[in-house]
Design an enzyme around this catalytic site. Sequence first.
Site, short mmCIF file in Angstrom:
data_model
loop_
_atom_site.label_atom_id
_atom_site.label_comp_id
_atom_site.label_asym_id
_atom_site.label_seq_id
_atom_site.Cartn_x
_atom_site.Cartn_y
_atom_site.Cartn_z
N PHE A 1 1.79 9.07 4.04
CA PHE A 1 3.05 9.24 4.75
C PHE A 1 4.12 8.29 4.29
O PHE A 1 5.15 8.15 4.91
CB PHE A 1 2.81 9.10 6.25
N GLY A 2 3.83 7.63 3.19
CA GLY A 2 4.83 6.73 2.65
C GLY A 2 4.26 5.34 2.41
O GLY A 2 3.09 5.08 2.69
N PRO A 3 5.10 4.49 1.85
CA PRO A 3 4.64 3.15 1.46
C PRO A 3 4.55 2.18 2.64
O PRO A 3 5.15 2.40 3.67
CB PRO A 3 5.72 2.69 0.48
N VAL A 4 3.75 1.14 2.42
CA VAL A 4 3.62 0.10 3.43
C VAL A 4 4.07 -1.23 2.81
O VAL A 4 3.71 -1.55 1.68
CB VAL A 4 2.15 -0.04 3.86
N GLY B 1 0.39 5.24 1.46
CA GLY B 1 -0.48 6.23 2.11
C GLY B 1 0.13 7.60 2.05
O GLY B 1 1.14 7.81 1.35
N LYS C 1 5.37 0.30 8.02
CA LYS C 1 5.06 1.60 7.44
C LYS C 1 6.33 2.41 7.43
O LYS C 1 6.90 2.71 8.49
CB LYS C 1 3.99 2.31 8.28
N GLY D 1 0.83 -1.21 0.00
CA GLY D 1 0.00 0.00 0.00
C GLY D 1 0.86 1.25 0.00
O GLY D 1 2.08 1.19 0.17
N ASP E 1 -8.15 11.22 10.77
CA ASP E 1 -8.21 10.75 9.38
C ASP E 1 -8.93 9.41 9.31
O ASP E 1 -8.45 8.47 8.70
CB ASP E 1 -6.81 10.67 8.77
#
Length: 828
Positions: free
Chosen positions: A523-526, A521, A539, A519, A636
Site C-alpha cells: 500500500f505504499g512506502p514506509v 508494502g 505509512k 520498507g 494478510d
Amino acid sequence: MNALQRNDFYLLLLLYLYSINHTFGATDSTITATQFLKDGDKIASHSGSYEMGFFSPSVSENRYVGIWYKNISVRTVVWVANREAPLTGASGILKVIEPGILVLVNGTNSVMWSTNTSRSVQNPVAQLLDSGNLVVKQAGDDNLGNFLWQSFDHPSDTLLPGMKLGWNFVTGREVYLSSWKNEEDPAPGDYTYHCDPSGYPQNIVKKGSDVVYCSGPWNGLHFSGAISSRDSPLYTFGIFSSKTEVYFEFNLTSSVITRLTLSQNGALQRWTWGDHAQDWIPYLSIPTDNCDVYKLCGAYGSCNSQNSPVCGCLDKFVPKHNEDWQKADWSSGCVRRIELNCLQGDIFLKYSHMKLPDTRNSWSNVTMTLEECKTICSRNCSCMAYSNIDIRNGGSGCLLWFKDLLDIRQLSKEGQDIYIRIAACESDSLEKSDGKKRKVLFWILPLSVGLILVILSMLIFHRRRKKALQLKRKGRSGRNGNYKMDHSGNCEEEFEIPMFDLSTIMKATNNFSIDRKIGEGGFGPVYKGILEGREIAVKRLSRTSKQGEGEFKNEVLYVARLQHRNLVKILGCCSDGEEKMLIYEYLPNGSLDSFIFDDTQSKALDWPKRFHIINGIARGLMYLHQDSQLRIIHRDLKANNILLDKDMNPKISDFGLAKICEEDDIGAMTNRVVGTYGYLSPEYALHGKYSVKSDVFSFGILVLEIVSGKSNRKFSHPDHNLNLLGHAWKLYIQGRSIELLDECLGDSCSTSEVVRSISVGLLCVQQCPEDRLSMSSAVLMLNNEGVLPLAKQPGFYIEGNAPGGDFTPSQSAQITVSDTPITILAAR
Ligand SMILES: *[C@@H]1O[C@H](CO)[C@@H](O)[C@H](O)[C@H]1NC(C)=O
Ligand SMILES: *[C@@H]1O[C@H](CO)[C@@H](O)[C@H](O)[C@H]1NC(C)=O
Ligand SMILES: *[C@@H]1O[C@H](CO)[C@@H](O)[C@H](O)[C@H]1NC(C)=O
Ligand SMILES: *[C@@H]1O[C@H](CO)[C@@H](O)[C@H](O)[C@H]1NC(C)=O
Ligand SMILES: *[C@@H]1O[C@H](CO)[C@@H](O)[C@H](O)[C@H]1NC(C)=O
Ligand SMILES: *[C@@H]1O[C@H](CO)[C@@H](O)[C@H](O)[C@H]1NC(C)=O
C-alpha cells in the site's frame, strides 16, 4: 439343500415303513424318530401346561403347527412353526428325521418348514418341555447345552418365562419377537422387539428399521423409563449381560400364568390369566402415554405427560426451530442456550427424575464411581452426559453418552439423575438460582451493575462529543500539531487519535527522504521519522486510494481503538487531499521474516523467544478476532507483518486488509482476494470466502515457519514436492514432528513445546475452516499440557494444488472496495 433332499428321501422311506397310524396319548410330550404328528394329533408337555398341534388362527382356513396353553379355556397360541408357510389342508405331517431335524411336510411331501442344525445325533427326538420350549435333541439327553434346536431361539410374538430375548455373541444369533401380521396371519408383521446391546443394553421396539419405543437402560431394578413395569409380585425380570451374551428375561414367582406379547400394532402387552374371569387380563401395556413415543420431543427435549403440550426443552436448552416447535412439531428438538466450549471447560448440570436417554451411543463401566465417571466424561469433549448405571445401594457404575441425547422424559417421582454437559458460563445462573439470599443477589447485582453502566456510558458519551468537536475544530484550523504526542500515548486518550498536518510529517521524515525509507508494502512506502523527539514509522498510503477523507478518518478512529500489547500501536494519522498517512510507533527490530528466514539473524531467536513470539501473535490475533469490540479479520497475516520491539515482543502490524466486521459478516464473500501467496487458506484463495478461520490458517503457517525457520512459499525438499505444510504433516503422522525444528535452535528448546506448537500449527491449517482451531483454543492449547486432538491432513499441502497467480498478492494493492468497506490503513 442336499441335506433336505436326502431328508426327503429318509422321510418317504420312514413314511413307507411306518404307515400304520400312530396315535399320541394325552401324556406324550415327545415325537420320536418312529412317530409322526399329523393334523388332529397333539402332544402335551409333561405337566400338561402346554400343548402342540395343528390349528387355524381366527377365521383363517390355513393350518399351522403351534404351541398353546393346554389348561386354558381360551386358545392362546404362544408359538408358531410355519409362520410364513401355511398349509392349505389338513394333510400336514410333523416328523423328526436324522441327523436331527424336525420337518413339516404337506400332503404331497413338500417340506413346508424345518428346523436346522449343524450337528447330528443317533436318535433324535422332538420334545415339548414344560416351559413351552419345543426342543430337538438326542433321546434321553436333557442337557440344555446339547439341544440341537429350540423354539425359544425362534420366538413368534410371545415372550414366555425363561426365554432369552437378546444376543448370543458366540453364535452371532439374535432372538427377538416379531408381531403377527394380523389375527389370521401369524407371519412376521411390522413390529419387532429387541434387546439392543449396541450401547448399554436396553429394550427397543422397532417398526421396520425405525425405533418406535425405547425402554431406557436397565438400572438394576427396572428400565429407566418404563414407569409401568415396576416390581411385580408375579414375576422377576431383568437384563443380563456378559461377554458371550446379552439378554432380557423374566421368571414367574407365582402360579399365575403371564406372558408378554408384541401386538400387531406394536404395543408391548403383559397379560395374566384370570381363573375367575376365565380370560386374559391386561397387566400392563406400553406405550403408556405419548411420552413413550420414541424421541417425541427431539434431541435434548424432555417429555412430561403431566404437561400440555407434553414436550419442553431441558433446562438451559431452547427449541432449535422455534416455529416448528410452536406448531407442535418437536422433532427438531432443542439446543443449548449457550454453546459448549469444551476447551474452556464445560460443566455438568444435574437433572433429576429423568428417564435416561437412548443408550445406543453410550459407553459403560459397571465398577466405576460417579466421581470417576464425571472425570472421564469431562475429559472427552464429545461426552454429553453421564450417570450411574445401577441405582441400587446408593448408585454405582458409569454410563456415558456420546452424541445428542434422545428420548428423555421427565418423571414425577421416579426416574434417575443424569448430569448433562452445559457451557461453563451457565454456572453463574445455576449458583444464583439456589437459595433465597442468592435470588436477592441475582436481582440486585445486575441492577447495580446496570446503573453503573448507564452512568459510565453517559459520562463517556459526553466526553466523546467534546472530543469530536475538538477534533473537528482542529481539522478546520489546521493546527493539529499541538495535540501532544505524549498525550496520545497515555491511556486516558486511548480512543482518540491525533491528526497531524502534512507539513509536520514532511518535516519529521525529512520530506520523505529516500534514506528514511524503511520498507515498501502493498500500500505504499514506509518511512522512519522523528516527531517531537520520538521515533515513528509513517505509512504513506498509495495515492490510488479512492477513499474519501471522512471515511479514512473514521476507519482510523476504529483501528485506533484496538489496543493490545501484541498489536502495533497507532499514534496518529494525516490526511491532506490525496495524501493519507498513518503514524505508528517505531519498532527497532523490524519484522520477523528478517530473523527467521535469515541464516545469521535466526540465531538471535532461540526457542524460548520463538515460543514467546508464537504466543504473542496468537494473543494479538485472538484479540482482533474476539476480544476487541470490533471483530477484525486481518486477512494478510505473514512474517513480514509481525514486527519485533526491542525486547523481541511480537506486534502484529498492517491492518491494511483488515475488515471491520459485525458478527453477521463472518464467512462473507468477497470478489477480490487479497493477501499473500503462501499464507492463504484454500477457501479464501479459491472461492474468496473469508472468515476469522482464514486468519487462523495464516497463523498456522506462521507457526510452522517460526518453528522450522523456513518460508512456506520458498520451501522445497529433495525427497518430495510437498510444501512446508505437507512436510510438517508427513513428519507429524510419522511421529517425527520434532525433526521440523530449525537446526540452528539446537539445545535451546523444550521438545514438548515444539511438538505442541507444531500440532497447534497443523490444527490451524486444516482443509475445512470448521476443523481449524479458534484463536482462543490455539492460545489455550499452546499453554496447556492437555491431550491435543489429532490433526487431519492440512489444506494446500502439495505445492501443486495451491493456486499460482490467479489471485492478487499483496504486491498489487487493492485499495478500495466500494460496497464492502475495507479498512485500508497500512503498508510496508
Ligand atoms: C388347570 O386349571 C385349573 C383351573 O383353571 C386348575 O385347577 C388346575 O390345577 C390346572 N391344571 C394344571 C395342570 O395346570
Ligand atoms: C404342497 O406344497 C407344494 C409347494 O408349495 C404345492 O405345490 C403342493 O400343491 C402342496 N400340496 C398340498 C397337498 O397342499
Ligand atoms: C441352517 O443354519 C446354518 C448355520 O447355522 C445357516 O447358514 C443356514 O442358512 C440355516 N438354514 C436354514 C434353512 O435355516
Ligand atoms: C430366572 O431363572 C433362572 C433359572 O433359575 C435364573 O438363572 C435367572 O437368574 C432368573 N432370572 C430372573 C430375572 O430372575
Ligand atoms: C472399569 O473401571 C475400572 C476402574 O474403576 C477399571 O479397573 C476397569 O478396567 C474398567 N473396565 C473397563 C472395561 O473399562
Ligand atoms: C471420546 O470418546 C469417543 C467415544 O468413545 C471416542 O471415539 C473418542 O476417540 C474420544 N475422544 C478422545 C479425545 O478421547
